[in-house]
Write a protein that holds these residues in place. Structure first.
Motif, PDB file in Angstrom:
ATOM      1  N   GLU A 133     -23.763  10.710 -21.428  1.00  0.00           N
ATOM      2  CA  GLU A 133     -24.416   9.745 -20.532  1.00  0.00           C
ATOM      3  C   GLU A 133     -23.420   8.858 -19.786  1.00  0.00           C
ATOM      4  N   ARG A 134     -22.167   8.856 -20.225  1.00  0.00           N
ATOM      5  CA  ARG A 134     -21.151   8.032 -19.566  1.00  0.00           C
ATOM      6  C   ARG A 134     -20.404   8.782 -18.465  1.00  0.00           C
ATOM      7  N   ILE A 135     -20.560  10.084 -18.401  1.00  0.00           N
ATOM      8  CA  ILE A 135     -19.767  10.896 -17.489  1.00  0.00           C
ATOM      9  C   ILE A 135     -19.945  10.463 -16.040  1.00  0.00           C
ATOM     10  N   ALA A 136     -21.192  10.417 -15.560  1.00  0.00           N
ATOM     11  CA  ALA A 136     -21.452  10.104 -14.151  1.00  0.00           C
ATOM     12  C   ALA A 136     -20.912   8.728 -13.752  1.00  0.00           C
ATOM     13  N   PRO A 137     -21.191   7.649 -14.515  1.00  0.00           N
ATOM     14  CA  PRO A 137     -20.636   6.342 -14.137  1.00  0.00           C
ATOM     15  C   PRO A 137     -19.111   6.327 -14.097  1.00  0.00           C
ATOM     16  N   VAL A 138     -18.481   6.998 -15.058  1.00  0.00           N
ATOM     17  CA  VAL A 138     -17.017   7.041 -15.089  1.00  0.00           C
ATOM     18  C   VAL A 138     -16.469   7.745 -13.850  1.00  0.00           C
ATOM     19  N   LEU A 139     -17.067   8.867 -13.480  1.00  0.00           N
ATOM     20  CA  LEU A 139     -16.593   9.608 -12.318  1.00  0.00           C
ATOM     21  C   LEU A 139     -16.822   8.833 -11.032  1.00  0.00           C
ATOM     22  N   ASN A 140     -17.949   8.122 -10.940  1.00  0.00           N
ATOM     23  CA  ASN A 140     -18.215   7.315  -9.747  1.00  0.00           C
ATOM     24  C   ASN A 140     -17.143   6.243  -9.559  1.00  0.00           C
ATOM     25  N   VAL A 141     -16.781   5.577 -10.661  1.00  0.00           N
ATOM     26  CA  VAL A 141     -15.740   4.545 -10.591  1.00  0.00           C
ATOM     27  C   VAL A 141     -14.394   5.172 -10.226  1.00  0.00           C
ATOM     28  N   ALA A 142     -14.089   6.311 -10.831  1.00  0.00           N
ATOM     29  CA  ALA A 142     -12.814   6.987 -10.549  1.00  0.00           C
ATOM     30  C   ALA A 142     -12.729   7.403  -9.086  1.00  0.00           C
ATOM     31  N   LEU A 143     -13.810   7.939  -8.544  1.00  0.00           N
ATOM     32  CA  LEU A 143     -13.826   8.362  -7.138  1.00  0.00           C
ATOM     33  C   LEU A 143     -13.654   7.173  -6.212  1.00  0.00           C
ATOM     34  N   SER A 144     -14.321   6.067  -6.532  1.00  0.00           N
ATOM     35  CA  SER A 144     -14.205   4.866  -5.709  1.00  0.00           C
ATOM     36  C   SER A 144     -12.777   4.339  -5.719  1.00  0.00           C
ATOM     37  N   ARG A 145     -12.179   4.310  -6.900  1.00  0.00           N
ATOM     38  CA  ARG A 145     -10.799   3.844  -7.007  1.00  0.00           C
ATOM     39  C   ARG A 145      -9.849   4.759  -6.247  1.00  0.00           C
ATOM     40  N   PHE A 146     -10.064   6.065  -6.365  1.00  0.00           N
ATOM     41  CA  PHE A 146      -9.201   7.026  -5.672  1.00  0.00           C
ATOM     42  C   PHE A 146      -9.279   6.822  -4.159  1.00  0.00           C
ATOM     43  N   ARG A 147     -10.487   6.635  -3.628  1.00  0.00           N
ATOM     44  CA  ARG A 147     -10.647   6.438  -2.183  1.00  0.00           C
ATOM     45  C   ARG A 147      -9.953   5.160  -1.724  1.00  0.00           C
ATOM     46  N   GLN A 148     -10.063   4.103  -2.517  1.00  0.00           N
ATOM     47  CA  GLN A 148      -9.389   2.852  -2.171  1.00  0.00           C
ATOM     48  C   GLN A 148      -7.878   3.025  -2.172  1.00  0.00           C
ATOM     49  N   GLU A 149      -7.366   3.723  -3.177  1.00  0.00           N
ATOM     50  CA  GLU A 149      -5.926   3.957  -3.249  1.00  0.00           C
ATOM     51  C   GLU A 149      -5.444   4.799  -2.077  1.00  0.00           C
ATOM     52  N   GLU A 150      -6.220   5.817  -1.701  1.00  0.00           N
ATOM     53  CA  GLU A 150      -5.846   6.657  -0.576  1.00  0.00           C
ATOM     54  C   GLU A 150      -5.872   5.875   0.730  1.00  0.00           C
ATOM     55  N   LYS A 151      -6.825   4.953   0.864  1.00  0.00           N
ATOM     56  CA  LYS A 151      -6.895   4.114   2.054  1.00  0.00           C
ATOM     57  C   LYS A 151      -5.670   3.214   2.140  1.00  0.00           C
ATOM     58  N   LEU A 152      -5.300   2.601   1.016  1.00  0.00           N
ATOM     59  CA  LEU A 152      -4.113   1.748   0.988  1.00  0.00           C
ATOM     60  C   LEU A 152      -2.849   2.556   1.266  1.00  0.00           C
ATOM     61  N   ARG A 153      -2.798   3.760   0.709  1.00  0.00           N
ATOM     62  CA  ARG A 153      -1.642   4.635   0.929  1.00  0.00           C
ATOM     63  C   ARG A 153      -1.513   4.991   2.415  1.00  0.00           C
ATOM     64  N   ALA A 154      -2.641   5.303   3.038  1.00  0.00           N
ATOM     65  CA  ALA A 154      -2.635   5.655   4.466  1.00  0.00           C
ATOM     66  C   ALA A 154      -2.210   4.463   5.307  1.00  0.00           C
ATOM     67  N   GLU A 155      -2.708   3.276   4.954  1.00  0.00           N
ATOM     68  CA  GLU A 155      -2.339   2.076   5.696  1.00  0.00           C
ATOM     69  C   GLU A 155      -0.850   1.776   5.542  1.00  0.00           C
ATOM     70  N   LEU A 156      -0.329   1.981   4.340  1.00  0.00           N
ATOM     71  CA  LEU A 156       1.101   1.749   4.101  1.00  0.00           C
ATOM     72  C   LEU A 156       1.944   2.746   4.881  1.00  0.00           C
ATOM     73  N   ASP A 157       1.541   4.007   4.882  1.00  0.00           N
ATOM     74  CA  ASP A 157       2.267   5.025   5.646  1.00  0.00           C
ATOM     75  C   ASP A 157       2.243   4.705   7.137  1.00  0.00           C
ATOM     76  N   ASP A 158       1.087   4.249   7.624  1.00  0.00           N
ATOM     77  CA  ASP A 158       0.956   3.905   9.035  1.00  0.00           C
ATOM     78  C   ASP A 158       1.897   2.750   9.395  1.00  0.00           C
ATOM     79  N   THR A 159       1.962   1.750   8.500  1.00  0.00           N
ATOM     80  CA  THR A 159       2.855   0.614   8.738  1.00  0.00           C
ATOM     81  C   THR A 159       4.310   1.053   8.764  1.00  0.00           C
TER      82      THR A 159
END
Length: 217
Positions: A133-159
């Motif tokens: 029962e914990r699988i879906a919530p854990v994956l949702n949080v992981a996906l959200s964190r990954f997207r945020q990290e990728e956004k920050l990474r892209a912004e840093l590369d752009d800078t």
């Protein structure tokens, strides 16, 4: 049979690869092996009930990077009973060129192991939490964190690219000012005009000027 209920964050079920640690039957007791089987079943039940698509279950061996490259999963789940350093080495190689969210379920709560996993690019490190029962919530949080990290990474590369381009333009302006007796504004306008005529970016025409200067010495 896969559930038809898709995760709320995706238009289609996420394609997931599950990576399992290689069990050494010589050192694992029957009880430990049974516990690992139970963990694996809980993981698969949780994924299927949440509507995820398990496209493969792979061992953490030397062929893992090649298999992940072929399968192109959306997310990687590692099921590791204890120390996952060897698994992480293979995962790092497999995701070096194309990053993917990684979730690690383990019984190893050692700080050093957690630090190593996060440094390797793990999006979520879950200790003793493999209940279906914990699988879906854990994956949702992981996906959200990954997207945020990728956004920050892209912004840093752009800078970084913008700063590098600015340095190139400034050097080219300096060369034009030195060789043609131009003011800074005149040098910039000449660069801009040349870029427009050649249909190139300002940094590209600036780099050509620098390359010519370096070639002529």
């Amino acid at each position: 049979m896969t559930s038809s209920r898709n995760p709320p964050h995706a238009e289609r079920p996420l394609r997931i690869v599950v990576v399992n640690t290689i069990v050494d039957h010589a050192v694992h007791t029957d009880l430990a092996l049974a516990a690992q089987v139970q963990r694996g079943n809980a993981l698969r039940i949780g994924l299927l009930e949440a509507g995820y698509d398990i496209i493969a279950s792979l061992p953490a061996d030397l062929y893992l990077p090649e298999r992940i490259a072929q399968l192109q999963p959306d997310l990687i789940i590692i099921d590791a009973e204890s120390d996952a350093r060897d698994v992480l080495e293979h995962i790092v190689i497999a995701t070096r060129d194309e990053r993917r969210p990684i979730v690690l379920f383990t019984e190893d709560g050692a700080t050093a192991s957690i630090d190593a996993a996060m440094a390797a690019g793990v999006s979520a490190y879950i200790v003793a939490g493999l209940q279906s029962e914990r699988i879906a919530p854990v994956l949702n949080v992981a996906l959200s964190r990954f997207r945020q990290e990728e956004k920050l990474r892209a912004e840093l590369d752009d800078t970084r690219h913008k700063l590098a381009d600015r340095k190139v333009v400034e050097r080219a302006k300096g060369l034009l000012m030195t060789h043609h007796g131009l003011t800074e504004e005149q040098a910039y306008q000449r660069l801009r005009s040349m870029a427009m005529n050649k249909k190139l970016k300002l940094a590209e025409i600036a780099q050509r000027i620098i390359d010519v200067e370096d070639l002529l010495g």
